[in-house]
Design a protein around this motif. Structure first.
Motif, mmCIF file in Angstrom:
data_model
loop_
_atom_site.group_PDB
_atom_site.id
_atom_site.type_symbol
_atom_site.label_atom_id
_atom_site.label_comp_id
_atom_site.label_asym_id
_atom_site.label_seq_id
_atom_site.Cartn_x
_atom_site.Cartn_y
_atom_site.Cartn_z
ATOM 1 N N LYS A 88 19.157 -0.779 54.631
ATOM 2 C CA LYS A 88 20.384 -1.446 55.080
ATOM 3 C C LYS A 88 21.108 -2.134 53.920
ATOM 4 N N ILE A 100 19.982 -4.487 52.030
ATOM 5 C CA ILE A 100 19.707 -5.931 52.100
ATOM 6 C C ILE A 100 18.529 -6.246 51.172
ATOM 7 N N THR A 105 25.783 -6.805 57.838
ATOM 8 C CA THR A 105 24.583 -6.726 57.001
ATOM 9 C C THR A 105 24.865 -7.123 55.558
ATOM 10 N N MET A 110 19.693 -6.860 63.367
ATOM 11 C CA MET A 110 20.559 -5.691 63.317
ATOM 12 C C MET A 110 21.506 -5.647 64.518
#
Length: 298
Positions: free
Chosen positions: A248, A250, A225, A219
């Motif tokens: 995030k 992801i 991201t 991060m």
């Protein structure tokens, strides 16, 4: 001329014109194509993910008559619904990129030399061997040949770059094949991820997030991201780590390859369902077809 015959003829011509107009209408074709593409498209954002995926380790392992890192194996698995293939890219003596996991050709082909001690033209004389020691008629593919196979298919390659391979050569080959949007470059450290992100800022990266420390490092790495896919290791994690990663936007990759695949084979495939509930989005596995038949059933 018979009036009934004329009427039938006019009706037939009208029906033909209607059929031709409908089939040639671009709007109709676009609607049909869009529905096909949307169902097969892979998204690497958690917020838009519509199903979970299988990543075939080494392009497909443990399949009789189908060797690892082999285009024919990709094709066999793709026909059965597999869309992600983890492949290993090594470099030959004459600086050609080929698919090969080991330093030596011995385990997976009829060759016996180390990859970096032999030229491509000689490598192409050998045949691939499956995981059961059976020689096949398939040849060792180049990286470019594998990328070319993947064109116009709803697939992704997870590209594991072996030791000694030049990152720039990998990226150049991908660019030449116009496959920038169909690959994920595999990294194992923050430094490696940063370097590849500088060289290929538009390509996705598989980055290590096996624990909170690695999560925080990534991060703070400066890598966007939206260019990350999180590899969370091969040991089961607490669901809270997966939740943080998903926050995030992801995707989570988890490796069942090795002991977990063996355990699932011995005890049934419930393990894959449990991992799916925990939040695994992509299963990196040596049992691609077994996982494929188990997930997305809830």
């Amino acid at each position: 001329m018979n009036i009934k015959y004329i009427k039938r003829l006019l009706f037939g011509l009208t029906l033909l014109n209607f059929t031709l107009f409908y089939s040639c209408n671009p709007q109709n074709n676009q609607t049909k194509d869009a529905s096909i593409n949307s169902s097969d498209e892979i998204t690497f954002k958690y917020s838009t993910k519509n199903k979970n995926y299988v990543s075939a380790h080494r392009g497909g392992s443990g399949i009789k008559n189908y060797p690892e890192n082999c285009i024919e194996t990709f094709d066999y698995l793709h026909q059965k619904g597999i869309q992600i293939f983890e492949i290993d890219v090594a470099v030959t003596k004459d600086q050609n990129l080929i698919l090969m996991h080991d330093n030596s050709l011995q385990r997976t082909s009829t060759g016996r030399q180390d990859v970096n001690q032999i030229n491509l033209n000689q490598i192409k004389e050998y045949f691939l061997v499956d995981d059961f020691g059976q020689q096949t008629s398939y040849k060792i593919p180049t990286f470019a040949e594998a990328l070319n196979w993947g064109k116009d298919k709803p697939i992704y390659f997870m590209v594991d770059i072996k030791k000694g391979v030049d990152y720039a050569a990998i990226v150049s080959t991908i660019n030449q094949a116009n496959m920038q949007n169909k690959v994920v470059l595999v990294t194992y450290s923050v430094g490696q991820a940063k370097k590849l992100n500088r060289i290929a800022p538009n390509m996705l990266l598989s980055v290590s997030m096996r624990n909170e420390r690695e999560f925080n490092e990534m991060m703070n790495s400066g890598i966007p991201t939206d260019k990350m896919v999180a590899f969370t290791g091969t040991r089961r994690n607490d669901k809270s780590l997966f939740d943080k990663i998903h926050q995030k936007d992801i995707l989570v990759i988890f490796g069942t390859l090795g002991n977990l695949d063996k355990s699932a084979a011995a005890k049934g495939n419930q393990l894959y369902k449990d991992l799916e509930k925990d939040g695994v989005d992509i299963f990196a596995t040596d049992r691609a077809l077994d996982v494929q038949q188990t997930i997305n059933k809830n």
